[in-house]
Design an enzyme around this catalytic site. Structure first.
Site, PDB file in Angstrom:
ATOM      1  N   GLY A 397       3.107  -7.286  -8.211  1.00  0.00           N
ATOM      2  CA  GLY A 397       3.405  -7.284  -9.642  1.00  0.00           C
ATOM      3  C   GLY A 397       3.455  -5.895 -10.222  1.00  0.00           C
ATOM      4  N   GLU A 398       3.369  -5.810 -11.550  1.00  0.00           N
ATOM      5  CA  GLU A 398       3.341  -4.564 -12.323  1.00  0.00           C
ATOM      6  C   GLU A 398       4.695  -3.846 -12.363  1.00  0.00           C
ATOM      7  OE1 GLU A 398       0.377  -1.996 -10.661  1.00  0.00           O
ATOM      8  OE2 GLU A 398      -1.239  -3.464 -10.826  1.00  0.00           O
TER       9      GLU A 398
END
Length: 439
Positions: A397-398
């Site tokens: 993610g991110e």
């Protein structure tokens, strides 16, 4: 298409968003809001492109991609030997050629030096149902780490020379001095985008644009976002994307942070794909068997609650989150600016799918980078007609996953720019049997 170079969010543009959010406050239905948003985006595209209508623009993109592909076939190497990398470079070349009003030049490489990573963060009310291994407080902690360049996406972005901005849209454990008011959205947008520009220039990386201090509501029990919250989140992402285009960035990466957002993304994916959540639900950042079963049940109940909703904005309000809504706006703006988007994992792919349901041509700027672990991702990419190149089993993610692909793209671009032609390399040109192989 030659973009305007103001670099500033203009009053007229944000006033259109104020009008749209006023319509939301007046309880315009989602069909009407969807049409209003579509008109706003296409009007902005027409203003930015000036000389080209959408049909002519798409024709110019296709021609530029074909020219770039033909150039690859003149370079002194086996034909099509860089596979998907050649296709990615062709797509970026076409977008940047159209964006900068250039004619085709076979020796001009694409530009991949200046990129903006925008990480949108918010809490998700559905965490209360036990769908995550950790509590909502982790959203704030990780967002602070991103701003301080101590999280994966920030470390990679810094190493690759990119700008990064972490945006708090509503984290309970990151108190803000104020919450954005819908009746003052135009002023809030102008001030926040100007502030974002200053923050990026100062390399301080963190911005508050808080729409609801506690983040989204519990999507199993009620709509995650109100209509006005939805429009405000899309508006912020959109105006940040317009800033990126006008400020001269070569590409953008959308990132996200929000404990529970894999659940909201999976709910959206199941609704869009019209399939049972059990078919695509993953384990997010890690779940026990019991917690996984709980997550599937929560998703099923959320979808039952939303039965009958079909409009993209209606689904996004019912099942989404502030991070996903901001990403939708970010990608709509990327289309307006012909700005290449490197996609990351499930949450960004869901947002890209919603944006493409509003404006199908958004797909022209989307560049998948890897095949995420979450099962819904590949189904959504297939719906978009896209194929991701890297198989890395990522669930980070991110926005970080996109940054694993960027160095490879830059390497391919180096080949595109510096490899001699067959004639220059004094090698007999290869024949192309690709069409015959496909039969």
């Amino acid at each position: 298409m030659q973009l305007k170079k103001s670099g500033k969010t203009e009053n007229g543009a944000v006033n259109k968003w104020q009008s749209l959010i006023n319509s939301a406050a007046a309880e315009l239905d989602f069909e009407g809001l969807n049409e209003g948003l579509k008109k706003l985006v296409l009007d902005s595209f027409s203003q930015e492109s000036e000389a080209l209508d959408l049909k002519a623009y798409l024709k110019a993109l296709a021609a530029a991609k074909a020219d770039s592909a033909a150039n690859w076939n003149q370079l002194c190497k086996p034909l099509h030997s860089l596979g998907v990398l050649e296709s990615s470079i062709n797509q970026i070349y076409a977008l940047q050629t159209a964006r900068r009003g250039r004619s085709f030049d076979p020796r001009r490489a694409v530009s991949l030096q200046r990129g903006l990573v925008a990480v949108f963060a918010a809490d998700n009310g559905v965490v209360a149902e036990g769908v995550s291994q950790v509590g909502a407080e982790v959203t704030a902690t990780v967002l602070k780490n991103i701003a301080q360049k101590k999280a994966s996406v920030a470390i990679l972005a810094q190493d690759q020379g990119l700008d990064i901005l972490a945006v708090n849209l509503g984290c309970r454990d990151l108190p803000s001095s104020k919450t954005v008011e819908s009746d003052n959205l135009s002023t809030e947008l102008l001030e926040s985008i100007a502030q974002a520009e200053r923050i990026i220039a100062a390399d301080s990386n963190y911005l508050d644009f808080v729409l609801r201090p506690a983040g989204s509501r519990n999507l199993m029990r009620e709509a995650a976002l109100s209509k006005t919250e939805l429009i405000a989140a899309i508006a912020f992402g959109y105006n940040l994307g317009i800033y990126a285009g006008q400020a001269g960035y070569d590409f953008v990466i959308g990132g996200e942070m929000g404990i529970g957002n894999t659940t909201s993304s999976t709910a959206l994916a199941a609704a869009i794909l019209a399939i049972a959540p059990a078919e695509i639900a993953g384990r997010g950042a890690g779940l026990s068997d019991a917690a996984y079963e709980q997550k599937v049940q929560v998703l099923q109940q959320a979808l039952e609650r939303c039965a009958g909703i079909s409009e993209p904005l209606g689904l996004l309000a019912a099942l989404g989150g502030f991070d996903i809504a901001a990403l939708v706006g970010f990608y709509l703006a990327a289309f307006v600016c012909s700005l290449p988007v490197l996609l990351d994992g499930l949450i960004t792919i869901v947002a890209a799918t919603v944006a493409s349901l509003i404006i199908p041509e958004v797909s022209t700027v989307l560049i998948p980078t890897h095949r995420p672990r979450e099962k819904a991702s590949l189904r959504l990419l297939a719906k978009l007609g896209l194929e991701a190149p890297l198989e890395l089993d990522l669930a980070l993610g991110e926005g970080a996953g996109a940054l694993f692909y960027l160095p490879i793209l830059r390497a391919a671009n180096l080949i595109y720019r510096k490899l001699p032609s067959f004639a220059e390399g004094k090698v007999e040109q290869y024949k192309d049997f690709k069409d015959e192989e496909a039969k």
